[in-house]
Design an enzyme around this catalytic site. Structure first.
Site, mmCIF file in Angstrom:
data_model
loop_
_atom_site.group_PDB
_atom_site.id
_atom_site.type_symbol
_atom_site.label_atom_id
_atom_site.label_comp_id
_atom_site.label_asym_id
_atom_site.label_seq_id
_atom_site.Cartn_x
_atom_site.Cartn_y
_atom_site.Cartn_z
ATOM 1 N N GLN A 170 11.303 -4.900 -6.065
ATOM 2 C CA GLN A 170 10.787 -4.989 -7.231
ATOM 3 C C GLN A 170 11.057 -3.976 -8.312
ATOM 4 O O GLN A 170 11.495 -2.924 -7.852
ATOM 5 C CB GLN A 170 9.100 -5.275 -7.041
ATOM 6 C CG GLN A 170 8.650 -3.974 -6.406
ATOM 7 C CD GLN A 170 7.512 -4.477 -5.449
ATOM 8 O OE1 GLN A 170 6.848 -5.258 -5.532
ATOM 9 N NE2 GLN A 170 7.421 -3.753 -4.135
ATOM 10 N N HIS B 216 -10.396 -0.850 -4.788
ATOM 11 C CA HIS B 216 -10.469 -0.345 -3.406
ATOM 12 C C HIS B 216 -11.711 -0.387 -2.638
ATOM 13 O O HIS B 216 -11.675 -0.495 -1.342
ATOM 14 C CB HIS B 216 -9.667 0.942 -3.584
ATOM 15 C CG HIS B 216 -8.153 0.886 -3.942
ATOM 16 N ND1 HIS B 216 -7.697 1.641 -4.881
ATOM 17 C CD2 HIS B 216 -7.224 0.233 -3.627
ATOM 18 C CE1 HIS B 216 -6.467 1.357 -5.311
ATOM 19 N NE2 HIS B 216 -5.991 0.551 -4.181
ATOM 20 N N ASP C 203 0.114 1.839 -2.152
ATOM 21 C CA ASP C 203 -0.479 3.005 -2.915
ATOM 22 C C ASP C 203 -1.485 3.829 -2.078
ATOM 23 O O ASP C 203 -1.689 5.022 -2.508
ATOM 24 C CB ASP C 203 -1.012 2.370 -4.276
ATOM 25 C CG ASP C 203 -2.219 1.340 -3.838
ATOM 26 O OD1 ASP C 203 -1.973 0.213 -4.338
ATOM 27 O OD2 ASP C 203 -3.393 1.670 -3.379
ATOM 28 N N GLU D 95 3.382 -2.109 4.786
ATOM 29 C CA GLU D 95 4.037 -2.320 3.558
ATOM 30 C C GLU D 95 5.503 -2.506 3.472
ATOM 31 O O GLU D 95 6.166 -1.786 4.218
ATOM 32 C CB GLU D 95 3.488 -0.800 2.642
ATOM 33 C CG GLU D 95 4.255 -0.963 1.309
ATOM 34 C CD GLU D 95 4.111 -2.012 0.315
ATOM 35 O OE1 GLU D 95 5.128 -2.081 -0.243
ATOM 36 O OE2 GLU D 95 2.843 -2.022 -0.224
ATOM 37 N N ASP E 207 -4.077 -6.549 0.549
ATOM 38 C CA ASP E 207 -4.009 -6.040 -0.692
ATOM 39 C C ASP E 207 -2.365 -6.143 -1.330
ATOM 40 O O ASP E 207 -1.674 -5.214 -1.494
ATOM 41 C CB ASP E 207 -4.168 -4.585 -0.412
ATOM 42 C CG ASP E 207 -4.281 -3.860 -1.858
ATOM 43 O OD1 ASP E 207 -4.347 -2.434 -1.602
ATOM 44 O OD2 ASP E 207 -3.859 -4.497 -2.804
ATOM 45 N N SER E 208 -2.424 -7.478 -1.920
ATOM 46 C CA SER E 208 -1.012 -7.735 -2.092
ATOM 47 C C SER E 208 -0.794 -7.870 -3.642
ATOM 48 O O SER E 208 -1.686 -7.546 -4.598
ATOM 49 C CB SER E 208 -0.555 -9.192 -1.710
ATOM 50 O OG SER E 208 -1.151 -10.221 -2.363
ATOM 51 N N PRO F 295 8.314 -10.828 -2.796
ATOM 52 C CA PRO F 295 7.977 -10.841 -1.382
ATOM 53 C C PRO F 295 6.688 -11.293 -1.115
ATOM 54 O O PRO F 295 6.173 -11.429 0.216
ATOM 55 C CB PRO F 295 8.452 -9.397 -1.010
ATOM 56 C CG PRO F 295 8.023 -8.723 -2.368
ATOM 57 C CD PRO F 295 8.339 -9.673 -3.237
HETATM 58 N N1 SAM Z 1 -4.161 -3.882 -6.060
HETATM 59 C C1 SAM Z 1 -2.820 -4.589 -6.448
HETATM 60 C C2 SAM Z 1 -3.260 -5.774 -7.113
HETATM 61 O O1 SAM Z 1 -3.973 -6.445 -6.909
HETATM 62 O O2 SAM Z 1 -2.102 -6.584 -7.828
HETATM 63 C C3 SAM Z 1 -1.762 -4.470 -5.226
HETATM 64 C C4 SAM Z 1 -1.519 -3.168 -4.952
HETATM 65 S S1 SAM Z 1 -0.521 -2.908 -3.811
HETATM 66 C C5 SAM Z 1 0.470 -1.814 -4.573
HETATM 67 C C6 SAM Z 1 0.599 -4.348 -3.417
HETATM 68 C C7 SAM Z 1 1.785 -4.205 -2.454
HETATM 69 O O3 SAM Z 1 2.051 -5.489 -1.859
HETATM 70 C C8 SAM Z 1 2.934 -3.727 -3.148
HETATM 71 O O4 SAM Z 1 3.406 -2.474 -2.965
HETATM 72 C C9 SAM Z 1 4.137 -4.713 -2.508
HETATM 73 O O5 SAM Z 1 5.230 -4.103 -2.268
HETATM 74 C C10 SAM Z 1 3.369 -5.181 -1.409
HETATM 75 N N2 SAM Z 1 3.705 -6.319 -0.706
HETATM 76 C C11 SAM Z 1 4.092 -7.580 -1.236
HETATM 77 N N3 SAM Z 1 4.441 -8.382 -0.414
HETATM 78 C C12 SAM Z 1 4.573 -7.854 0.770
HETATM 79 C C13 SAM Z 1 4.790 -8.404 2.065
HETATM 80 N N4 SAM Z 1 5.332 -9.622 2.320
HETATM 81 N N5 SAM Z 1 4.535 -7.523 3.248
HETATM 82 C C14 SAM Z 1 3.854 -6.390 2.831
HETATM 83 N N6 SAM Z 1 3.611 -5.643 1.621
HETATM 84 C C15 SAM Z 1 3.959 -6.611 0.686
#
Ligand code: SAM
Length: 275
Positions: free
Chosen positions: A31, A62, A86, A106, A155-156, A162
């Site tokens: 991304q 959080h 994060d 992550e 928390d995606s 992905p």
């Molecule tokens: N709070 C934020 C929101 O609600 O939009 C999300 C924050 S957190 C940074 C989201 C994380 O999910 C990203 O760092 C992303 O890389 C991760 N992520 C996305 N798809 C994933 C997967 N299949 N497995 C593990 N992590 C994933």
């Protein structure tokens, strides 16, 4: 010249924040990542042009994605966090007195590195003795786990890239199997004003599999519409009932907010009832 960070919250709505400094911009394997300093909300992490977290309002999201499940389960000893690179959700999990272990999975290590570099108030949790950090695809990770966790928190990002499969019934089924017999699953499920379809996908998928499924709300100013939802599936305990009342010292979450978060307005009830 003024610089602004702008997120297209809908095709006809933009959310713009005045930037005081651009701290990092990079295209990762998964991304587009940017960290900026904004006048209104302090430092801000954006992925694919969408606000993920900011210094000034991260505590709401959080505290609420974590403490509802941790305080409605009598012994939330082992927690799995999917996404959350994060570190904010991990911070809340390891802070909880009943949690022994919190595993964060992550997919994008660059997000973890950016948080370590620019968000010390979130990333210090990576060094907590209760924390285990795994860089992997959460979808594959849960497929290999059976009856291992008390709580799973997804928390995606939005269902893009992905994260698309993180909103699928197959993934929720794998989470069900990775949970023990009293387990709970929490997923962030987007805005009731702008993303009713995502709420229906998450709530519909989780409620097909878990005995008890509920939706709760919290207000996150920098997220689309400022009103955010979370879907929680439980195998045994009612997530709307806080068992552990003395989780003090938080800025948003407390036992009253816990119960109030499940009191839904009619238009949200209609979304999950698909009316
Ligand atoms: N709070 C934020 C929101 O609600 O939009 C999300 C924050 S957190 C940074 C989201 C994380 O999910 C990203 O760092 C992303 O890389 C991760 N992520 C996305 N798809 C994933 C997967 N299949 N497995 C593990 N992590 C994933």
């Amino acid at each position: 010249m003024e610089l602004w960070a702008t997120e297209d919250q809908t095709p006809s709505l933009r959310f713009s924040c005045k930037i005081t400094e651009t701290l990092k911009v990079e295209q990762t394997d998964f991304q587009h990542l940017a960290v900026v300093n904004t006048e209104q909300f302090g430092k801000m992490l954006l992925l694919d042009g969408m606000v993920m977290t900011t210094e000034s309002d991260e505590f709401v999201y959080h505290e609420m994605i974590t403490n509802i499940a941790l305080n409605s389960h009598p012994s939330p000893r082992k927690v799995l966090i999917i996404g959350g690179g994060d570190g904010g959700t991990l911070r809340e999990a390891v802070r909880h007195p009943l949690v022994d272990t919190a595993v964060l999975v992550e997919i994008d290590e660059k997000v973890i590195n950016a948080s370590k570099e620019f968000f010390p108030e979130l990333s210090f949790s990576f060094n907590n003795p209760k924390a285990q950090v795994v860089v992997a695809d959460g979808i594959k990770y849960v497929q290999l786990r059976k009856k291992e966790f008390d709580i799973i928190i997804v928390d995606s990002t939005e269902p893009v890239g992905p994260a698309v499969e993180l909103f699928s019934a197959d993934f929720y089924r794998d989470c069900f199997s990775a949970l023990n017999d009293e387990g709970m699953l929490v997923v962030q499920s987007e805005s009731p004003f702008f993303n009713a379809g995502v709420i229906q996908m998450a709530f519909g998928g989780v409620s097909q599999i878990f005995a008890l499924t509920k939706l709760y709300l919290a207000s996150v100013p920098t997220y689309p519409s400022g009103l955010w939802s979370f879907t929680i599936g439980s195998k045994k305990y009612d997530p709307a009932i806080p068992l552990n009342k003395n989780q003090g010292g938080l800025k948003y979450y407390n036992a009253d907010v816990h119960q109030a978060a499940f009191k839904l307005p009619g238009f949200v009830e209609n979304i999950i009832a698909r009316k």
